[in-house]
Design an enzyme around this catalytic site. Structure first.
Site, PDB file in Angstrom:
ATOM      1  NE  ARG A  15      -1.915  -1.810   3.551  1.00 42.30           N
ATOM      2  CZ  ARG A  15      -2.312  -2.045   4.805  1.00 42.30           C
ATOM      3  NH1 ARG A  15      -3.517  -1.661   5.191  1.00 42.30           N
ATOM      4  NH2 ARG A  15      -1.522  -2.649   5.666  1.00 42.30           N
ATOM      5  CE  LYS A  75       1.046  -2.650   9.374  1.00 46.34           C
ATOM      6  NZ  LYS A  75      -0.090  -2.951  10.282  1.00 46.34           N
ATOM      7  CE1 TYR A  94      -5.067   1.907  10.705  1.00 46.14           C
ATOM      8  CE2 TYR A  94      -4.032   1.506   8.579  1.00 46.14           C
ATOM      9  CZ  TYR A  94      -5.169   1.704   9.346  1.00 46.14           C
ATOM     10  OH  TYR A  94      -6.404   1.710   8.740  1.00 46.14           O
ATOM     11  CG  HIS A  96      -1.319  -1.429  15.209  1.00 47.22           C
ATOM     12  ND1 HIS A  96      -2.657  -1.493  15.549  1.00 47.22           N
ATOM     13  CD2 HIS A  96      -1.279  -1.322  13.856  1.00 47.22           C
ATOM     14  CE1 HIS A  96      -3.386  -1.445  14.449  1.00 47.22           C
ATOM     15  NE2 HIS A  96      -2.583  -1.330  13.411  1.00 47.22           N
ATOM     16  CD  GLU A 118      -2.907   2.523  15.833  1.00 43.86           C
ATOM     17  OE1 GLU A 118      -1.962   2.460  16.630  1.00 43.86           O
ATOM     18  OE2 GLU A 118      -2.789   2.925  14.653  1.00 43.86           O
ATOM     19  CG  ASP A 198     -19.117  -8.773  20.612  1.00 41.54           C
ATOM     20  OD1 ASP A 198     -18.155  -8.550  19.850  1.00 41.54           O
ATOM     21  OD2 ASP A 198     -19.478  -7.963  21.495  1.00 41.54           O
ATOM     22  NE  ARG A 203     -21.717  -5.512  15.646  1.00 46.44           N
ATOM     23  CZ  ARG A 203     -21.803  -4.751  14.561  1.00 46.44           C
ATOM     24  NH1 ARG A 203     -22.623  -3.703  14.547  1.00 46.44           N
ATOM     25  NH2 ARG A 203     -21.085  -5.013  13.494  1.00 46.44           N
ATOM     26  CB  VAL A 239     -10.920  -9.650  20.391  1.00 41.76           C
ATOM     27  CG1 VAL A 239     -11.200  -8.851  21.650  1.00 41.76           C
ATOM     28  CG2 VAL A 239     -11.798 -10.895  20.346  1.00 41.76           C
ATOM     29  CG  LEU A 240      -9.866  -2.900  18.327  1.00 39.37           C
ATOM     30  CD1 LEU A 240      -8.351  -2.969  18.144  1.00 39.37           C
ATOM     31  CD2 LEU A 240     -10.486  -2.048  17.235  1.00 39.37           C
ATOM     32  CB  VAL A 267      -8.094 -10.266  12.141  1.00 40.56           C
ATOM     33  CG1 VAL A 267      -8.029  -8.990  11.320  1.00 40.56           C
ATOM     34  CG2 VAL A 267      -8.599 -11.400  11.256  1.00 40.56           C
ATOM     35  CB  ALA A 268      -6.649  -9.395  17.416  1.00 44.11           C
ATOM     36  CG  ASP A 270      -1.813  -5.029  12.774  1.00 45.37           C
ATOM     37  OD1 ASP A 270      -0.644  -5.388  12.556  1.00 45.37           O
ATOM     38  OD2 ASP A 270      -2.591  -4.674  11.875  1.00 45.37           O
ATOM     39  CB  ALA A 299       1.447  -8.077  11.304  1.00 45.32           C
ATOM     40  CG  ASN A 300       1.403  -6.572   6.013  1.00 48.45           C
ATOM     41  OD1 ASN A 300       1.670  -7.717   6.341  1.00 48.45           O
ATOM     42  ND2 ASN A 300       1.959  -5.989   4.970  1.00 48.45           N
TER      43      ASN A 300
END
Length: 368
Positions: A15, A75, A94, A96, A118, A198, A203, A239-240, A267-268, A270, A299-300
């Site tokens: 990117r 990144k 980003y 993190h 983020e 969740d 939600r 989860v974030l 996916v968490a 990062d 991680a990306n």
């Protein structure tokens, strides 16, 4: 202001921080924009497209950092970039921080102003600069999980949607935010048997109304997670906690109860990952096994589809980047509380509490 767009150097990060249309907006407002040679090529934007709208091309990343007052990238800086960042320089990307102590200390030592995509946050708690990449990552999580479920790729050899006379695969999504919802919807579209959990009953009630019939909702608890893992073919962790380390919801002990060849996509990662056995991987070497369970922890993830990802990201970041350039970071943050929450480290001080708590550092509220 002088804006610099470096070429991303993280493994397989394709990117770019600003597209030519964005450069044009900066130039129209009187800013100078310098783009590193070939920075946009992997996203489909050649140097000539940047030059056509008024950017100047510099050959090296060192020249970009040395010239720019504000760096706009995708990144977090990695080790070769640490020494290039200087005191007072604004870096908008980003970060993190809660997942990388070395980066945190490097940015403190640099004296730079670090504004993290983020943690830019609206009054309704939504994260406008994380949402577009979360949408991409959620869809990609299912896509990559489906790929690695194939036997030649190391998985069980299960087709997500099944076929007539054969049950579909079971997909378990942990976390019903933007990533989890996108992952569940994508999996449902293949015909998989999907469960999403969740801690927010509100939600889950919403998703029960809008999701296809092959998506079931489940309240998140250690017991429920353990039970679902035993029968899952694909597990997606999404989860974030904004700016903080992700909680470890799947322990190594739980893996022993799972079927060999199950695929887990974190996916968490990062933010440190939500599986105890997760560690960051790359697109070049994306997977590894723990106790017979295949882990995908890139991680990306959106970097694999840079054209789509770059366009989606810059649609969101450009209005904020223009505010920072037009007004300077201090005035922009004072006038826009969303941007103020993006400030994590400012001239050697940690000004975002979750980052300080992650590494036991002193938290210093920023007076604007």
């Amino acid at each position: 202001m002088i804006i610099g767009i470096p070429k991303e150097i993280k493994n397989n990060e394709n990117r770019v921080g600003l597209i030519p249309a964005g450069v044009q907006e900066f130039v129209k407002r009187g800013h100078d924009v310098f783009v590193q040679a070939s920075a946009g090529e992997n996203s489909g934007f050649p140097d000539s497209a940047y030059e056509a709208v008024g950017a100047r091309i510099l050959p090296t990343i060192e020249e970009i950092y040395a010239t720019a007052e504000m760096i706009v990238k995708v990144k977090e800086p990695i080790a070769p970039e640490y020494r290039l960042i200087r005191r007072g320089q604004l870096v908008f990307t980003y970060f993190h921080f809660a997942s990388c102590e070395a980066l945190t200390h490097a940015m403190i030592d640099s004296g730079a102003v670090c504004c993290a995509y983020e943690t830019v946050e609206r009054a309704d708690r939504s994260l406008p600069l994380l949402i577009p990449m979360s949408e991409v990552a959620g869809r990609m999580a299912t896509q990559e999980g489906r790929y690695f479920l194939e036997k030649p790729r190391g998985g069980k050899g299960v087709l997500l949607g099944g076929v007539p006379g054969v049950k579909p695969a079971k997909v378990f999504v942990i976390g019903a935010g933007v990533v989890g919802t996108a992952a569940a919807r994508t999996a449902a579209g293949t015909g998989a048997d999907v469960t999403i959990c969740d801690i927010s009953l509100q939600r889950l009630t919403y998703l029960a109304d809008v999701m296809p019939r092959n998506v079931k909702t489940l309240m998140s608890s250690e017991y429920n997670i353990r039970e679902e893992l035993r029968h899952a073919d694909l597990v997606i962790g999404s989860v974030l906690i904004p700016g903080a380390k992700a909680p470890k919801l799947v322990t190594r002990e739980m893996l022993r109860e799972m079927e060999p060849g199950t695929v887990m996509v974190d996916v968490a990662i990062d933010q440190g990952g939500c599986f105890e056995t997760s560690h960051p991987t790359t697109h070049e070497d994306p997977v590894y096994y723990v106790d017979g369970i295949l882990h995908y922890c890139v991680a990306n993830i959106p970097g694999a589809v840079p054209r789509t990802s770059t366009l989606a990201l810059t649609n969101a970041t450009l209005p904020y980047a223009l505010q920072l350039a037009d007004k300077g970071w201090r005035r922009a943050a004072k006038e826009n509380p969303e941007l103020a929450l993006g400030l994590n480290i400012v001239e050697g001080r940690v000004v975002y509490r979750p980052v300080a708590e992650a590494w036991g550092l002193e938290y210093e509220p920023l007076a604007l």
